[in-house]
Design an enzyme around this catalytic site. Structure first.
Site, PDB file in Angstrom:
ATOM      1  CD  GLN A  32       7.920  11.449  44.008  1.00 58.71           C
ATOM      2  OE1 GLN A  32       6.726  11.747  43.934  1.00 58.71           O
ATOM      3  NE2 GLN A  32       8.877  12.319  43.768  1.00 58.71           N
ATOM      4  CB  CYS A  54       0.096   6.515  45.235  1.00 56.17           C
ATOM      5  SG  CYS A  54      -1.550   6.677  45.898  1.00 56.17           S
ATOM      6  CD  GLU A  55       2.939   1.521  49.705  1.00 59.20           C
ATOM      7  OE1 GLU A  55       3.422   0.637  48.981  1.00 59.20           O
ATOM      8  OE2 GLU A  55       3.361   1.789  50.846  1.00 59.20           O
ATOM      9  CG  HIS A  56      -0.590   5.941  51.022  1.00 57.32           C
ATOM     10  ND1 HIS A  56       0.263   7.007  51.209  1.00 57.32           N
ATOM     11  CD2 HIS A  56      -0.081   4.918  51.746  1.00 57.32           C
ATOM     12  CE1 HIS A  56       1.236   6.644  52.017  1.00 57.32           C
ATOM     13  NE2 HIS A  56       1.063   5.384  52.346  1.00 57.32           N
ATOM     14  CG  HIS A  57      -4.929   7.661  47.795  1.00 57.65           C
ATOM     15  ND1 HIS A  57      -3.719   8.232  48.124  1.00 57.65           N
ATOM     16  CD2 HIS A  57      -5.829   8.110  48.713  1.00 57.65           C
ATOM     17  CE1 HIS A  57      -3.864   9.006  49.188  1.00 57.65           C
ATOM     18  NE2 HIS A  57      -5.130   8.944  49.569  1.00 57.65           N
ATOM     19  CB  CYS A  92      -3.909  10.369  45.584  1.00 53.95           C
ATOM     20  SG  CYS A  92      -2.165  10.467  45.977  1.00 53.95           S
ATOM     21  CG  HIS A 115       1.901  11.788  43.927  1.00 56.56           C
ATOM     22  ND1 HIS A 115       2.148  10.619  44.597  1.00 56.56           N
ATOM     23  CD2 HIS A 115       3.116  12.317  43.632  1.00 56.56           C
ATOM     24  CE1 HIS A 115       3.463  10.443  44.716  1.00 56.56           C
ATOM     25  NE2 HIS A 115       4.064  11.472  44.141  1.00 56.56           N
TER      26      HIS A 115
END
Ligand code: ZN
Length: 206
Positions: free
Chosen positions: A138, A95-98, A168, A166
């Protein structure tokens, strides 16, 4: 989904494919990261970690500069006009956020156009692999799979359903182990025909 850890967390093999990943820069960044969280990058257990992570990133981010459509150029004309469905394509992404893994399965269905052009199941699995080997969301990966098939095969319809866990969400924040996120993308007949969409969903068990 089982509790097994994704293999990418335990392996450090390079695939031998070209990579955009700058191993030396990742290595330096990981040293800085370890220092920043207050640990000692020189201690025995961490000494090889920056290089291992760099090599792992080269593998798990090897979809950065690859075009998934290229996997679909070698198709064959079967004259097949019924729905083609490939279920349970496993994937691992970050995931690109975490920059934590999310992983699960993708179900891909399409209806060939009048030419009846189809591709092998392994090609669709490659499309999934390429779009998931990037910092990703996603929702976006689901769309990218559908768009690659639309552009390469120009089918009468495409449907993609992705179900993923996920880390995260599992490890931090709301801490809901085992909770899945489901996303879908429908194009062509799958968007316009409720019956076609219903057939697809019943076949994928959703
Ligand atoms: Zn995240």
């Amino acid at each position: 989904m089982g509790p097994a850890l994704p293999s990418m967390l335990t392996g450090n093999m390079l695939t031998g494919e070209e990579t955009m990943v700058d191993l030396d820069r990742v290595e330096k960044a990981v040293v800085a990261l370890i220092e920043a969280i207050g640990d000692d990058p020189a201690r025995e257990g961490l000494a090889g970690t920056p290089r291992r992570i760099a090599e792992m990133y080269a593998e798990i981010f090897n979809g950065m500069d690859r075009d998934p459509k290229q996997e679909l150029v070698v198709g064959f004309e079967e004259g097949h006009r019924e729905m083609v469905l490939v279920k349970d394509i496993p994937f691992y992404s970050m995931c690109e956020h975490h920059l934590l893994p999310f992983y699960g399965v993708a179900h891909v269905g399409y209806i060939p156009n009048a030419d009846g052009r189809v591709v092998g199941a392994s090609k669709l699995a490659r499309v999934v692999e390429i779009v998931t080997h990037r910092p990703q969301l996603q929702e976006r990966m689901t769309t990218q799979i559908a768009e690659a098939i639309v552009e390469a095969l120009q089918p009468d319809g495409v449907a993609v359903v992705v179900r993923a866990e996920h880390l995260c969400m599992t490890m931090r924040g709301i801490k809901k182990p085992g909770s899945n996120i489901v996303t879908s993308a429908n194009r062509g007949l799958f968007r316009h025909s409720a019956a076609t969409r219903a057939e697809f969903l019943s076949l994928v068990g959703g």
